[in-house]
Design a protein around this motif. Structure first.
Motif, PDB file in Angstrom:
ATOM      1  N   GLY A 157      80.184  43.398  35.389  1.00 60.44           N
ATOM      2  CA  GLY A 157      80.033  42.570  36.581  1.00 60.44           C
ATOM      3  C   GLY A 157      78.795  41.700  36.472  1.00 60.44           C
ATOM      4  O   GLY A 157      77.706  42.193  36.152  1.00 60.44           O
ATOM      5  N   LEU A 158      78.936  40.413  36.729  1.00 65.03           N
ATOM      6  CA  LEU A 158      77.870  39.449  36.469  1.00 65.03           C
ATOM      7  C   LEU A 158      76.952  39.286  37.673  1.00 65.03           C
ATOM      8  O   LEU A 158      77.419  39.021  38.786  1.00 65.03           O
ATOM      9  CB  LEU A 158      78.481  38.089  36.113  1.00 65.03           C
ATOM     10  N   ILE A 159      75.649  39.436  37.423  1.00 63.02           N
ATOM     11  CA  ILE A 159      74.678  39.171  38.477  1.00 63.02           C
ATOM     12  C   ILE A 159      73.552  38.309  37.909  1.00 63.02           C
ATOM     13  O   ILE A 159      73.362  38.237  36.693  1.00 63.02           O
ATOM     14  CB  ILE A 159      74.109  40.462  39.103  1.00 63.02           C
ATOM     15  N   GLY A 160      72.832  37.639  38.802  1.00 61.15           N
ATOM     16  CA  GLY A 160      71.758  36.744  38.381  1.00 61.15           C
ATOM     17  C   GLY A 160      71.625  35.619  39.387  1.00 61.15           C
ATOM     18  O   GLY A 160      72.161  35.697  40.506  1.00 61.15           O
ATOM     19  N   PRO A 161      70.957  34.544  39.024  1.00 60.59           N
ATOM     20  CA  PRO A 161      70.755  33.427  39.958  1.00 60.59           C
ATOM     21  C   PRO A 161      72.085  32.891  40.495  1.00 60.59           C
ATOM     22  O   PRO A 161      72.989  32.569  39.735  1.00 60.59           O
ATOM     23  CB  PRO A 161      70.056  32.369  39.080  1.00 60.59           C
ATOM     24  N   GLY A 162      72.185  32.844  41.820  1.00 66.19           N
ATOM     25  CA  GLY A 162      73.436  32.401  42.437  1.00 66.19           C
ATOM     26  C   GLY A 162      74.458  33.513  42.583  1.00 66.19           C
ATOM     27  O   GLY A 162      75.486  33.320  43.246  1.00 66.19           O
ATOM     28  N   ARG A 163      74.188  34.649  41.983  1.00 69.88           N
ATOM     29  CA  ARG A 163      75.066  35.825  42.123  1.00 69.88           C
ATOM     30  C   ARG A 163      74.200  37.040  42.458  1.00 69.88           C
ATOM     31  O   ARG A 163      74.221  38.047  41.748  1.00 69.88           O
ATOM     32  CB  ARG A 163      75.852  36.076  40.840  1.00 69.88           C
ATOM     33  N   GLU A 164      73.432  36.914  43.543  1.00 68.95           N
ATOM     34  CA  GLU A 164      72.522  37.983  43.932  1.00 68.95           C
ATOM     35  C   GLU A 164      73.324  39.154  44.504  1.00 68.95           C
ATOM     36  O   GLU A 164      74.065  38.984  45.475  1.00 68.95           O
ATOM     37  CB  GLU A 164      71.514  37.471  44.963  1.00 68.95           C
ATOM     38  N   PRO A 165      73.186  40.334  43.917  1.00 66.18           N
ATOM     39  CA  PRO A 165      74.029  41.460  44.335  1.00 66.18           C
ATOM     40  C   PRO A 165      73.751  41.937  45.749  1.00 66.18           C
ATOM     41  O   PRO A 165      74.615  42.564  46.366  1.00 66.18           O
ATOM     42  CB  PRO A 165      73.691  42.546  43.310  1.00 66.18           C
ATOM     43  N   GLY A 166      72.564  41.638  46.285  1.00 68.43           N
ATOM     44  CA  GLY A 166      72.275  42.060  47.655  1.00 68.43           C
ATOM     45  C   GLY A 166      73.198  41.425  48.673  1.00 68.43           C
ATOM     46  O   GLY A 166      73.390  41.958  49.776  1.00 68.43           O
ATOM     47  N   ARG A 167      73.795  40.301  48.319  1.00 66.85           N
ATOM     48  CA  ARG A 167      74.690  39.596  49.246  1.00 66.85           C
ATOM     49  C   ARG A 167      76.120  40.120  49.179  1.00 66.85           C
ATOM     50  O   ARG A 167      76.921  39.838  50.079  1.00 66.85           O
ATOM     51  CB  ARG A 167      74.679  38.102  48.927  1.00 66.85           C
ATOM     52  N   PHE A 168      76.467  40.848  48.122  1.00 64.53           N
ATOM     53  CA  PHE A 168      77.873  41.223  47.907  1.00 64.53           C
ATOM     54  C   PHE A 168      78.439  42.052  49.059  1.00 64.53           C
ATOM     55  O   PHE A 168      79.568  41.850  49.484  1.00 64.53           O
ATOM     56  CB  PHE A 168      78.024  42.008  46.602  1.00 64.53           C
TER      57      PHE A 168
END
Length: 268
Positions: A157-168
């Motif tokens: 699962g991809l996380i990083g800039p623009g894919r911040e896991p706190g928002r999921f």
């Protein structure tokens, strides 16, 4: 060395910029004319390429390269899944026409069903979702090729800039399967593993690229939401279907050490 990246999306564009910074000549493709300027601004030679139709026309210079990285998703959720393997067959035709010998296909650990076990590159994935079946079919198509040596990188699962896991999951309630382990990777490790394949000339392999730390979903995503200053999610503390993605080849073939090897430290 010239690297062509088919699909300069979230990962492809970041990879292109990283390679350019190392002095590598990079060609990048997009299906959106509006993104050509973004590629040019990053010193990436831009190409408008859409292989979704049989008689697609494109500038053949894109496929004049030493290495081709294919980073186009199947888009199965938006109904584009059926077109994915035919699209990749057109890519293979272009690879063979231009005699490209080194190819990297970006796939996903989503090819593995939740088999309630730890899995690695030697495990039969037994995909049980539409996207997993499509991706595994694409992998098999490339493994059957004899005129070039494909390497397949399966990202977690991809996380990083623009894919911040706190928002999921922020603010959501009664999220099931809270004790299931996470299988994630951060963008910088995605890029560095790809670079390691290039540096080691590691073609003809499959790599499961997933951070080797798998805390339960409830702990990781609660911590991520807290770090982001968002409302904490509420999980059901149960363990239903799960899997842990391991790798033999990332260590044995690449000797790669993850930049992030512990999510607790990353969240802290």
């Amino acid at each position: 060395m010239t690297v062509s990246i088919l699909g300069c999306g979230w990962y492809g564009l970041a990879l292109a910029k990283a390679l350019v910074a190392k002095g590598i000549s990079v060609k990048g493709s997009t299906t959106s004319s509006g993104k050509l300027e973004t590629l040019s601004a990053g010193n990436i030679k831009p190409f408008l390429i859409d292989l979704s139709v049989d008689d697609a026309s494109y500038d053949a210079d894109f496929f004049t390269c030493d290495v081709l990285v294919i980073a186009i998703p199947p888009k199965s959720r938006s109904g584009g899944g059926a077109e994915y393997v035919p699209k990749l067959q057109r890519v293979i035709n272009a690879i063979n026409q231009n005699q490209i010998q080194k190819v990297i296909l970006i796939s996903s650990t989503g090819v593995y069903a939740d088999l309630n076990m730890e899995v690695n590159e030697l495990t039969d994935p037994q995909p049980d979702t539409l996207s997993g079946k499509i991706l595994y079919g694409a992998e098999e198509l490339f493994r059957q090729q004899t005129d070039f040596k494909p390497t397949i990188i399966r990202f977690g699962g991809l996380i990083g800039p623009g894919r911040e896991p706190g928002r999921f999951f922020a603010g959501k309630k009664d999220i099931p399967n809270g004790l299931a382990p996470v299988n994630l990777i951060e963008l910088n490790d995605c890029i560095s593993i790809t670079e390691a394949v290039l540096n080691k000339d590691a073609f003809g392999y499959t790599f499961n690229a997933c951070t080797p730390h798998h805390p339960p979903k409830f702990a990781f995503y609660t911590g991520a939401a807290t770090k982001a200053g968002l409302e904490r999610p509420a999980f059901v503390l149960e363990l239903k279907e799960w899997k842990i993605i391991n790798s033999i080849n990332v260590d044995a073939v690449l000797g790669y050490q993850y930049k992030i090897d512990n999510w607790d430290s990353w969240l802290a």
